[in-house]
Design a protein around this motif. Structure first.
Motif, short mmCIF file in Angstrom:
data_model
loop_
_atom_site.label_atom_id
_atom_site.label_comp_id
_atom_site.label_asym_id
_atom_site.label_seq_id
_atom_site.Cartn_x
_atom_site.Cartn_y
_atom_site.Cartn_z
N SER A 239 58.90 29.34 20.53
CA SER A 239 58.22 28.99 19.40
C SER A 239 59.11 29.82 18.34
O SER A 239 59.45 29.40 17.16
N GLY A 240 60.00 30.86 18.67
CA GLY A 240 60.86 31.44 17.74
C GLY A 240 62.05 30.65 17.50
O GLY A 240 62.61 30.81 16.42
N VAL A 241 62.50 29.83 18.48
CA VAL A 241 63.57 29.12 18.55
C VAL A 241 63.26 27.77 17.31
O VAL A 241 63.89 27.53 16.41
N ARG A 242 62.28 27.42 17.55
CA ARG A 242 61.64 26.32 16.49
C ARG A 242 61.59 27.16 15.20
O ARG A 242 61.83 26.37 14.38
N GLU A 253 62.01 18.67 10.81
CA GLU A 253 61.13 18.59 11.92
C GLU A 253 62.26 18.75 13.31
O GLU A 253 63.19 18.40 13.42
N VAL A 254 61.60 19.43 14.31
CA VAL A 254 62.13 19.64 15.48
C VAL A 254 61.44 18.66 16.37
O VAL A 254 60.45 18.72 16.94
N LEU A 255 62.19 17.52 16.77
CA LEU A 255 61.53 16.35 17.64
C LEU A 255 61.29 16.86 19.00
O LEU A 255 60.60 16.24 19.74
N GLU A 256 62.40 17.43 19.41
CA GLU A 256 62.29 17.79 20.99
C GLU A 256 63.22 19.16 21.29
O GLU A 256 64.32 19.24 20.47
N LEU A 257 62.74 19.88 21.88
CA LEU A 257 63.57 21.03 22.12
C LEU A 257 63.57 21.42 23.64
O LEU A 257 62.47 21.26 24.53
N ALA A 270 69.09 22.93 23.61
CA ALA A 270 69.25 21.59 22.95
C ALA A 270 68.21 20.91 22.23
O ALA A 270 66.95 21.39 22.72
N ALA A 271 68.35 20.42 21.22
CA ALA A 271 67.42 19.89 20.38
C ALA A 271 67.75 18.50 19.67
O ALA A 271 68.82 18.52 19.21
N LYS A 272 66.62 17.81 19.43
CA LYS A 272 66.66 16.57 18.68
C LYS A 272 66.20 16.86 17.36
O LYS A 272 65.06 17.44 17.32
N ILE A 273 66.86 16.98 16.12
CA ILE A 273 66.63 17.30 14.85
C ILE A 273 66.32 16.34 13.85
O ILE A 273 67.26 15.48 13.80
N ASP A 274 65.40 16.32 13.18
CA ASP A 274 65.16 15.23 11.90
C ASP A 274 65.72 16.13 10.84
O ASP A 274 65.00 16.88 10.48
N PHE A 275 66.46 15.44 10.20
CA PHE A 275 67.11 15.96 8.85
C PHE A 275 66.68 15.21 7.84
O PHE A 275 66.11 14.30 7.64
N ARG A 298 69.42 36.04 16.11
CA ARG A 298 67.83 36.45 16.41
C ARG A 298 67.90 36.42 17.91
O ARG A 298 67.36 37.62 18.52
N PHE A 299 68.64 35.83 18.65
CA PHE A 299 68.49 35.70 20.10
C PHE A 299 70.12 35.99 20.57
O PHE A 299 70.80 34.92 20.81
N PRO A 300 70.47 37.11 20.95
CA PRO A 300 71.91 37.29 20.99
C PRO A 300 72.31 36.65 22.46
O PRO A 300 73.55 36.58 22.69
N SER A 301 71.23 36.48 23.11
CA SER A 301 71.69 35.82 24.56
C SER A 301 72.25 34.30 24.69
O SER A 301 72.58 33.81 25.76
N VAL A 302 71.77 33.80 23.18
CA VAL A 302 72.28 32.54 23.33
C VAL A 302 73.52 32.11 23.11
O VAL A 302 74.40 32.77 22.47
N ARG A 303 74.15 31.39 24.36
CA ARG A 303 75.59 30.93 24.48
C ARG A 303 75.95 29.62 23.94
O ARG A 303 77.13 29.56 23.31
N ARG A 304 75.00 28.66 24.09
CA ARG A 304 75.32 27.40 23.60
C ARG A 304 74.24 26.55 23.33
O ARG A 304 72.92 26.65 23.53
N VAL A 305 74.52 25.91 21.73
CA VAL A 305 73.35 25.33 21.16
C VAL A 305 73.89 24.05 20.73
O VAL A 305 75.30 23.69 20.10
N TYR A 306 73.18 23.03 21.22
CA TYR A 306 73.47 21.40 21.06
C TYR A 306 72.26 21.00 20.30
O TYR A 306 71.08 20.86 20.79
N LEU A 307 72.78 20.54 18.99
CA LEU A 307 71.62 19.71 18.16
C LEU A 307 71.97 18.23 17.71
O LEU A 307 73.29 17.92 17.46
N ASP A 308 71.15 17.48 18.02
CA ASP A 308 71.16 15.98 18.26
C ASP A 308 70.52 15.34 16.77
O ASP A 308 69.05 15.36 16.72
N PRO A 309 71.17 15.13 15.71
CA PRO A 309 70.55 14.61 14.42
C PRO A 309 69.83 13.16 14.96
O PRO A 309 70.62 12.21 15.51
#
Length: 321
Positions: A239-242, A253-257, A270-275, A298-309
């Motif tokens: 929920s915090g990530v969203r 909108e965050v379509l898929e997380l 990894a998330a599908k994002i509506d811009f 906010r979350f220092p342990s996050v190493r990889r972030v993949y966002l898909d428009p």
């Protein structure tokens, strides 16, 4: 060195220290228990010796896990070696089951069926008292780390211990707790045999120690299996990530997380994002970078972030007939 890397190095070093303290304590205790068991003829003491040997083997495997999982990502393993620690930790839980539980239950049943000749329990009492102090010190080291990490994450200690992906610390705390309970059971078996003149109490104590180790092995094995299969972040963290993603301008909108724990300090998002419909390519690129920066902050342990428009549901075209 960045702050995130420094935190990761510090956490890894602390876990290694916790495991080394437990390993050294168990190695010395195992030898003392074996000698005392042979002198007193106590099956419970021999079961406790097997318990300590299993714990020592477990900690050696955990040290191997900490070392191998810390290797940086390379061409053959682009996501790093973090999950390898859970393979070794799984083997450690099997060692606890086979090396400790099976021997203890077998020895206890054998004593109940065939009986045993009781010897002088004085040496065993002394060894149990010393072992209790050493195991208590080792447990204290593990509990201090649990409390420190739980305080940093602002969660209760028990919640952190149940859900932590740092299975090395979890194993040390659970095994040392089981060791203290096992020592009390062994002492009870010795006292019961001394008062009644029967080895039945010693056999019962040995069986109870074995069942205790079965429980510890099952809990640790299940935790490692979940992490090997792929465990997501807890619901509250998701929920915090969203929340962080939706706080970035141009994201509507965050379509898929999808979240995945790859190690104690390795989280993949990894998330599908509506811009926003009118957002330019440059604004989308900026929003993706901003989202990643906010998540890491906010979350220092996050190493990889993949966002898909991805187009929102209202703008998706039906497939062509």
């Amino acid at each position: 060195m960045s702050d995130a890397k420094a935190d990761k190095t510090a956490d890894g070093g602390e876990s290694t220290f916790t495991v080394i303290v437990a390993a050294l304590a168990n190695l010395g205790i195992a030898v003392a228990k074996a000698v005392a068991g042979l002198i007193s003829g106590s099956s419970a003491m021999l079961s406790e010796a097997a318990h300590s040997v299993a714990d020592t083997v477990t900690e050696v495997m955990l040290l191997t896990a900490l070392k191998r999982s810390g290797k940086p990502a390379d061409e053959d393993h682009p996501l790093g070696y973090g999950p390898e620690r859970y393979i070794w930790a799984m083997l450690a839980s099997i060692a606890t089951f086979v090396g400790g539980a099976v021997f203890s239950i077998y020895d206890g049943v054998h004593t109940l069926v065939a009986g045993e000749e009781l010897g002088d329990p004085l040496v065993s009492y002394i060894v149990l008292a010393v072992a209790f102090l050493l195991e208590g010190h080792s447990l204290r080291t593990g509990v201090k780390q649990v409390r420190r990490e739980a305080s940093r994450l602002r969660v209760p200690d028990t919640y952190y211990l149940r859900h932590t992906p740092d299975t090395a610390v979890k194993a040390v705390v659970m095994e040392d707790s089981a060791a203290l309970i096992g020592l009390l059971l062994a002492a009870g078996g010795l006292l019961g045999g001394q008062l009644s003149g029967s080895g039945v109490w010693d056999g019962i104590a040995s069986c109870l120690i074995g069942l205790l180790l079965v429980y510890v092995a099952w809990v640790l094995g299940r935790s490692n299996a979940q992490l090997l299969i792929g465990r997501p972040l807890p619901e509250a963290v998701r929920s915090g990530v969203r929340e962080e993603l939706l706080a970035v301008p141009h994201i509507v909108e965050v379509l898929e997380l999808t979240t995945l724990i790859q190690g104690p300090d390795e989280i993949l998002i990894a998330a599908k994002i509506d811009f926003r419909d009118m957002a330019t390519a440059a604004e989308v690129e900026w929003a993706c970078e901003e989202a990643e920066d906010q998540l890491r902050e906010r979350f220092p342990s996050v190493r990889r972030v993949y966002l898909d428009p991805t187009p929102g549901r209202a703008r998706r075209r039906p497939p062509a007939p």
